[in-house]
Design a protein around this motif. Structure first.
Motif, PDB file in Angstrom:
ATOM      1  N   SER A  53       6.219  13.326 -10.313  1.00  0.00           N
ATOM      2  CA  SER A  53       6.149  13.542  -8.946  1.00  0.00           C
ATOM      3  C   SER A  53       5.747  12.565  -8.073  1.00  0.00           C
ATOM      4  O   SER A  53       5.310  11.475  -8.313  1.00  0.00           O
ATOM      5  CB  SER A  53       4.876  14.670  -9.116  1.00  0.00           C
ATOM      6  OG  SER A  53       3.628  14.121  -9.325  1.00  0.00           O
ATOM      7  N   GLN A  54       5.785  13.057  -6.789  1.00  0.00           N
ATOM      8  CA  GLN A  54       5.242  12.084  -5.684  1.00  0.00           C
ATOM      9  C   GLN A  54       3.844  11.671  -5.849  1.00  0.00           C
ATOM     10  O   GLN A  54       3.271  10.770  -5.662  1.00  0.00           O
ATOM     11  CB  GLN A  54       5.725  12.571  -4.514  1.00  0.00           C
ATOM     12  CG  GLN A  54       5.155  11.703  -3.382  1.00  0.00           C
ATOM     13  CD  GLN A  54       5.893  10.532  -3.409  1.00  0.00           C
ATOM     14  OE1 GLN A  54       7.239  10.558  -3.537  1.00  0.00           O
ATOM     15  NE2 GLN A  54       5.547   9.500  -2.644  1.00  0.00           N
ATOM     16  N   GLY A  55       2.936  12.641  -6.245  1.00  0.00           N
ATOM     17  CA  GLY A  55       1.507  12.371  -6.521  1.00  0.00           C
ATOM     18  C   GLY A  55       1.320  11.268  -7.529  1.00  0.00           C
ATOM     19  O   GLY A  55       0.335  10.768  -7.337  1.00  0.00           O
ATOM     20  N   PHE A  56       1.962  11.415  -8.755  1.00  0.00           N
ATOM     21  CA  PHE A  56       1.918  10.491  -9.693  1.00  0.00           C
ATOM     22  C   PHE A  56       2.225   9.138  -9.023  1.00  0.00           C
ATOM     23  O   PHE A  56       1.530   8.144  -9.301  1.00  0.00           O
ATOM     24  CB  PHE A  56       2.714  10.659 -10.650  1.00  0.00           C
ATOM     25  CG  PHE A  56       2.880   9.746 -12.024  1.00  0.00           C
ATOM     26  CD1 PHE A  56       1.834   9.618 -12.899  1.00  0.00           C
ATOM     27  CD2 PHE A  56       4.038   8.884 -12.000  1.00  0.00           C
ATOM     28  CE1 PHE A  56       2.175   8.429 -13.741  1.00  0.00           C
ATOM     29  CE2 PHE A  56       4.027   7.724 -12.773  1.00  0.00           C
ATOM     30  CZ  PHE A  56       2.928   7.551 -13.754  1.00  0.00           C
ATOM     31  N   HIS A  57       3.337   9.075  -8.495  1.00  0.00           N
ATOM     32  CA  HIS A  57       3.677   7.563  -7.935  1.00  0.00           C
ATOM     33  C   HIS A  57       2.559   7.198  -6.907  1.00  0.00           C
ATOM     34  O   HIS A  57       2.403   6.071  -6.911  1.00  0.00           O
ATOM     35  CB  HIS A  57       5.200   7.737  -7.205  1.00  0.00           C
ATOM     36  CG  HIS A  57       6.164   7.917  -8.273  1.00  0.00           C
ATOM     37  ND1 HIS A  57       6.633   7.011  -8.815  1.00  0.00           N
ATOM     38  CD2 HIS A  57       6.987   8.942  -8.412  1.00  0.00           C
ATOM     39  CE1 HIS A  57       7.429   7.351  -9.681  1.00  0.00           C
ATOM     40  NE2 HIS A  57       7.871   8.489  -9.387  1.00  0.00           N
ATOM     41  N   GLN A  58       2.011   8.062  -6.041  1.00  0.00           N
ATOM     42  CA  GLN A  58       0.980   7.433  -5.303  1.00  0.00           C
ATOM     43  C   GLN A  58      -0.283   7.290  -5.965  1.00  0.00           C
ATOM     44  O   GLN A  58      -0.969   5.808  -5.674  1.00  0.00           O
ATOM     45  CB  GLN A  58       0.409   8.763  -4.182  1.00  0.00           C
ATOM     46  CG  GLN A  58       1.694   9.118  -3.326  1.00  0.00           C
ATOM     47  CD  GLN A  58       1.420  10.329  -2.338  1.00  0.00           C
ATOM     48  OE1 GLN A  58       0.294  11.035  -2.774  1.00  0.00           O
ATOM     49  NE2 GLN A  58       2.173  10.700  -1.432  1.00  0.00           N
ATOM     50  N   ALA A  59      -0.861   7.870  -7.111  1.00  0.00           N
ATOM     51  CA  ALA A  59      -1.757   7.458  -7.795  1.00  0.00           C
ATOM     52  C   ALA A  59      -1.521   6.301  -8.550  1.00  0.00           C
ATOM     53  O   ALA A  59      -2.529   5.358  -8.571  1.00  0.00           O
ATOM     54  CB  ALA A  59      -1.925   8.780  -8.771  1.00  0.00           C
ATOM     55  N   LEU A  60      -0.356   6.054  -8.966  1.00  0.00           N
ATOM     56  CA  LEU A  60      -0.197   4.801  -9.796  1.00  0.00           C
ATOM     57  C   LEU A  60      -0.085   3.640  -8.706  1.00  0.00           C
ATOM     58  O   LEU A  60      -0.678   2.758  -9.206  1.00  0.00           O
ATOM     59  CB  LEU A  60       1.327   4.903 -10.428  1.00  0.00           C
ATOM     60  CG  LEU A  60       1.726   3.777 -11.200  1.00  0.00           C
ATOM     61  CD1 LEU A  60       0.740   3.507 -12.356  1.00  0.00           C
ATOM     62  CD2 LEU A  60       3.316   3.763 -11.644  1.00  0.00           C
ATOM     63  N   ALA A  61       0.416   3.922  -7.547  1.00  0.00           N
ATOM     64  CA  ALA A  61       0.379   2.512  -6.649  1.00  0.00           C
ATOM     65  C   ALA A  61      -0.979   2.314  -6.170  1.00  0.00           C
ATOM     66  O   ALA A  61      -1.386   1.180  -6.077  1.00  0.00           O
ATOM     67  CB  ALA A  61       1.135   2.812  -5.415  1.00  0.00           C
ATOM     68  N   ALA A  62      -2.026   3.298  -6.023  1.00  0.00           N
ATOM     69  CA  ALA A  62      -3.179   3.005  -5.850  1.00  0.00           C
ATOM     70  C   ALA A  62      -4.168   2.217  -6.701  1.00  0.00           C
ATOM     71  O   ALA A  62      -4.595   1.358  -6.404  1.00  0.00           O
ATOM     72  CB  ALA A  62      -4.028   4.558  -5.260  1.00  0.00           C
ATOM     73  N   LEU A  63      -3.827   2.706  -8.009  1.00  0.00           N
ATOM     74  CA  LEU A  63      -4.377   2.128  -9.220  1.00  0.00           C
ATOM     75  C   LEU A  63      -4.103   0.673  -9.230  1.00  0.00           C
ATOM     76  O   LEU A  63      -4.709  -0.300  -9.484  1.00  0.00           O
ATOM     77  CB  LEU A  63      -4.117   2.780 -10.487  1.00  0.00           C
ATOM     78  CG  LEU A  63      -4.597   2.226 -11.852  1.00  0.00           C
ATOM     79  CD1 LEU A  63      -6.103   2.271 -11.861  1.00  0.00           C
ATOM     80  CD2 LEU A  63      -4.108   2.950 -12.940  1.00  0.00           C
ATOM     81  N   GLN A  64      -2.603   0.308  -9.060  1.00  0.00           N
ATOM     82  CA  GLN A  64      -2.283  -0.971  -9.216  1.00  0.00           C
ATOM     83  C   GLN A  64      -2.568  -1.854  -8.076  1.00  0.00           C
ATOM     84  O   GLN A  64      -2.806  -3.153  -8.264  1.00  0.00           O
ATOM     85  CB  GLN A  64      -0.415  -1.036  -9.201  1.00  0.00           C
ATOM     86  CG  GLN A  64      -0.138  -0.302 -10.565  1.00  0.00           C
ATOM     87  CD  GLN A  64       1.413  -0.334 -10.502  1.00  0.00           C
ATOM     88  OE1 GLN A  64       2.206  -0.271  -9.584  1.00  0.00           O
ATOM     89  NE2 GLN A  64       2.077  -0.252 -11.813  1.00  0.00           N
ATOM     90  N   ASP A  65      -2.867  -1.231  -7.083  1.00  0.00           N
ATOM     91  CA  ASP A  65      -3.703  -2.208  -5.758  1.00  0.00           C
ATOM     92  C   ASP A  65      -4.843  -2.568  -6.070  1.00  0.00           C
ATOM     93  O   ASP A  65      -5.261  -3.468  -5.761  1.00  0.00           O
ATOM     94  CB  ASP A  65      -3.589  -1.192  -4.543  1.00  0.00           C
ATOM     95  CG  ASP A  65      -1.883  -0.944  -3.914  1.00  0.00           C
ATOM     96  OD1 ASP A  65      -1.232  -2.022  -4.275  1.00  0.00           O
ATOM     97  OD2 ASP A  65      -1.834  -0.047  -3.083  1.00  0.00           O
ATOM     98  N   VAL A  66      -5.652  -1.565  -6.942  1.00  0.00           N
ATOM     99  CA  VAL A  66      -7.114  -1.820  -7.186  1.00  0.00           C
ATOM    100  C   VAL A  66      -7.072  -2.917  -8.185  1.00  0.00           C
ATOM    101  O   VAL A  66      -8.002  -3.740  -8.269  1.00  0.00           O
ATOM    102  CB  VAL A  66      -7.769  -0.617  -7.467  1.00  0.00           C
ATOM    103  CG1 VAL A  66      -9.381  -0.972  -7.784  1.00  0.00           C
ATOM    104  CG2 VAL A  66      -7.902   0.293  -6.189  1.00  0.00           C
TER     105      VAL A  66
END
Length: 92
Positions: A53-66
């Motif tokens: 889902s789009q939510g998964f991709h958003q959460a994954l991107a946020a985690l990888q940024d941090v």
């Protein structure tokens, strides 16, 4: 044999055995029953990240940024570094 040994820099080749023409057996294959799915097998869709889902991709991107991905265990990296220092003769 001398050419082979000089190519590898050691006396690793002691004999050369010439095989007869056609002397190689045919490769073994698995029985057909093992290569096909049973008739009552259920076909399922395998989920991948691309299908998430789009939510998964958003959460994954946020985690990888941090937290950038690190696949190296620091203890293993240190052990490898200390081993290389020991082999190279340096003290640190």
């Amino acid at each position: 044999m001398a050419e082979a040994n000089s190519a590898i820099g050691a006396d690793g080749v002691r004999t050369v055995r010439i095989l007869p023409v056609g002397g190689v057996p045919a490769p073994r294959t698995a029985p057909q029953a093992l290569l096909t799915a049973p008739p009552n097998a259920v076909t399922v869709l395998v989920k991948t990240r691309k299908m998430a889902s789009q939510g998964f991709h958003q959460a994954l991107a946020a985690l990888q940024d941090v937290a950038p991905v690190s696949r190296v265990d620091p203890a293993i990296a240190e052990a490898g570094a200390s081993g290389r220092r020991g082999r190279c003769g340096s003290s640190g």
